[in-house]
Design an enzyme around this catalytic site. Structure first.
Site, PDB file in Angstrom:
ATOM      1  N   TYR A  14       0.804  -1.220   0.000  1.00 63.66           N
ATOM      2  CA  TYR A  14       0.000   0.000   0.000  1.00 63.66           C
ATOM      3  C   TYR A  14       0.843   1.278   0.000  1.00 63.66           C
ATOM      4  O   TYR A  14       0.297   2.367  -0.152  1.00 63.66           O
ATOM      5  CB  TYR A  14      -0.908   0.035   1.228  1.00 63.66           C
ATOM      6  CG  TYR A  14      -1.881  -1.099   1.299  1.00 63.66           C
ATOM      7  CD1 TYR A  14      -2.935  -1.202   0.407  1.00 63.66           C
ATOM      8  CD2 TYR A  14      -1.750  -2.081   2.274  1.00 63.66           C
ATOM      9  CE1 TYR A  14      -3.836  -2.252   0.471  1.00 63.66           C
ATOM     10  CE2 TYR A  14      -2.644  -3.140   2.348  1.00 63.66           C
ATOM     11  CZ  TYR A  14      -3.685  -3.221   1.451  1.00 63.66           C
ATOM     12  OH  TYR A  14      -4.577  -4.253   1.515  1.00 63.66           O
ATOM     13  N   HIS A  19      -4.224   6.172  -1.416  1.00 63.66           N
ATOM     14  CA  HIS A  19      -4.873   6.138  -0.100  1.00 63.66           C
ATOM     15  C   HIS A  19      -3.880   6.442   1.022  1.00 63.66           C
ATOM     16  O   HIS A  19      -4.299   6.709   2.146  1.00 63.66           O
ATOM     17  CB  HIS A  19      -5.468   4.741   0.124  1.00 63.66           C
ATOM     18  CG  HIS A  19      -6.842   4.738   0.714  1.00 63.66           C
ATOM     19  ND1 HIS A  19      -7.688   5.816   0.759  1.00 63.66           N
ATOM     20  CD2 HIS A  19      -7.548   3.722   1.300  1.00 63.66           C
ATOM     21  CE1 HIS A  19      -8.826   5.479   1.335  1.00 63.66           C
ATOM     22  NE2 HIS A  19      -8.767   4.214   1.676  1.00 63.66           N
ATOM     23  N   TYR A  59      -5.092  -0.232   9.909  1.00 64.88           N
ATOM     24  CA  TYR A  59      -5.666  -0.148   8.566  1.00 64.88           C
ATOM     25  C   TYR A  59      -6.718   0.958   8.530  1.00 64.88           C
ATOM     26  O   TYR A  59      -7.274   1.362   9.554  1.00 64.88           O
ATOM     27  CB  TYR A  59      -6.218  -1.475   8.054  1.00 64.88           C
ATOM     28  CG  TYR A  59      -5.086  -2.443   7.747  1.00 64.88           C
ATOM     29  CD1 TYR A  59      -4.402  -2.365   6.540  1.00 64.88           C
ATOM     30  CD2 TYR A  59      -4.674  -3.377   8.682  1.00 64.88           C
ATOM     31  CE1 TYR A  59      -3.340  -3.217   6.263  1.00 64.88           C
ATOM     32  CE2 TYR A  59      -3.622  -4.231   8.427  1.00 64.88           C
ATOM     33  CZ  TYR A  59      -2.960  -4.149   7.217  1.00 64.88           C
ATOM     34  OH  TYR A  59      -1.899  -4.976   6.960  1.00 64.88           O
ATOM     35  N   ASN A  61      -9.826   1.562   7.595  1.00 63.32           N
ATOM     36  CA  ASN A  61     -11.206   1.565   8.061  1.00 63.32           C
ATOM     37  C   ASN A  61     -11.357   1.427   9.571  1.00 63.32           C
ATOM     38  O   ASN A  61     -12.466   1.525  10.089  1.00 63.32           O
ATOM     39  CB  ASN A  61     -11.997   0.460   7.355  1.00 63.32           C
ATOM     40  CG  ASN A  61     -12.108   0.720   5.864  1.00 63.32           C
ATOM     41  OD1 ASN A  61     -11.761   1.801   5.379  1.00 63.32           O
ATOM     42  ND2 ASN A  61     -12.578  -0.264   5.138  1.00 63.32           N
TER      43      ASN A  61
END
Length: 190
Positions: A14, A19, A59, A61
């Site tokens: 990531y 993001h 993470y 969320n």
């Protein structure tokens, strides 16, 4: 004492994704030096006389879990935070600095506001633009920016780190006073 929280996802898969622009801003601030690093089960915390930096390891969320822990351990209020994250509803490279508001469609910010029980959390959004031709949103935010967007995003992240530094020094009012009307080249503060 104040804190800058950069939202993102941990792991090399990531690291270069759109993001993770919140993590990129925190990395710029770490580069200013003088920080002591502590790894907690919920995130990386950096502390200096300037304040705190946090990169949640929960993470995106579940970012609120890490932010709630930082507030408890640092004796901070939600208004002492500046949360930095990507925003697909802003053009690539645009910035938006606000003292509060709803989470919009951002699940990381939704988690933060739910964990803290208030919308009065200063935030700095970095525009990553929408997917081209109605493409998939998840693929868009979890993929690296194309070459033609890299320079604009790098300038936005540099500029966002300046705003975040100003926040650490003088709070949201000082950051808004100094930067709300400034522009640099094609970058915009909306």
């Amino acid at each position: 004492m104040r804190a800058v929280v950069g939202l993102g996802n941990v792991g090399p898969e990531y690291a270069a994704s759109r993001h993770n622009v919140g993590f990129w801003v925190v990395e710029r601030l770490i580069g200013r030096g003088g920080w002591k690093r502590r790894v907690q089960p919920w995130g990386e915390v950096y502390r200096s006389s300037a304040g705190y930096l946090l990169r949640p390891s929960t993470y995106m969320n579940r970012s609120g879990d890490a932010v709630r822990e930082l507030l408890a351990q640092g004796s901070l209020t939600p208004q002492d935070l500046l949360v930095v994250y990507d925003e697909a509803d802003l053009p690539v490279g645009a910035l938006r600095l606000r003292p509060g508001g709803g989470p919009g469609t951002h699940r990381g910010m939704k988690s933060v506001l739910a964990a803290l029980g208030t919308d009065d959390v200063p935030r700095l959004r970095v525009g990553i633009g929408r997917p081209a031709d109605g493409g998939d949103w998840v693929d868009h935010v979890l993929s690296p920016p194309p070459r033609e967007e890299v320079e604009a995003l790098a300038r936005a992240v540099d500029w966002a780190s300046e705003l975040a530094w100003e926040f650490l020094q003088s709070g949201i009012v000082g950051a808004l006073d100094r930067f709300s009307r400034e522009t640099r080249g094609p970058d915009r503060i909306i």
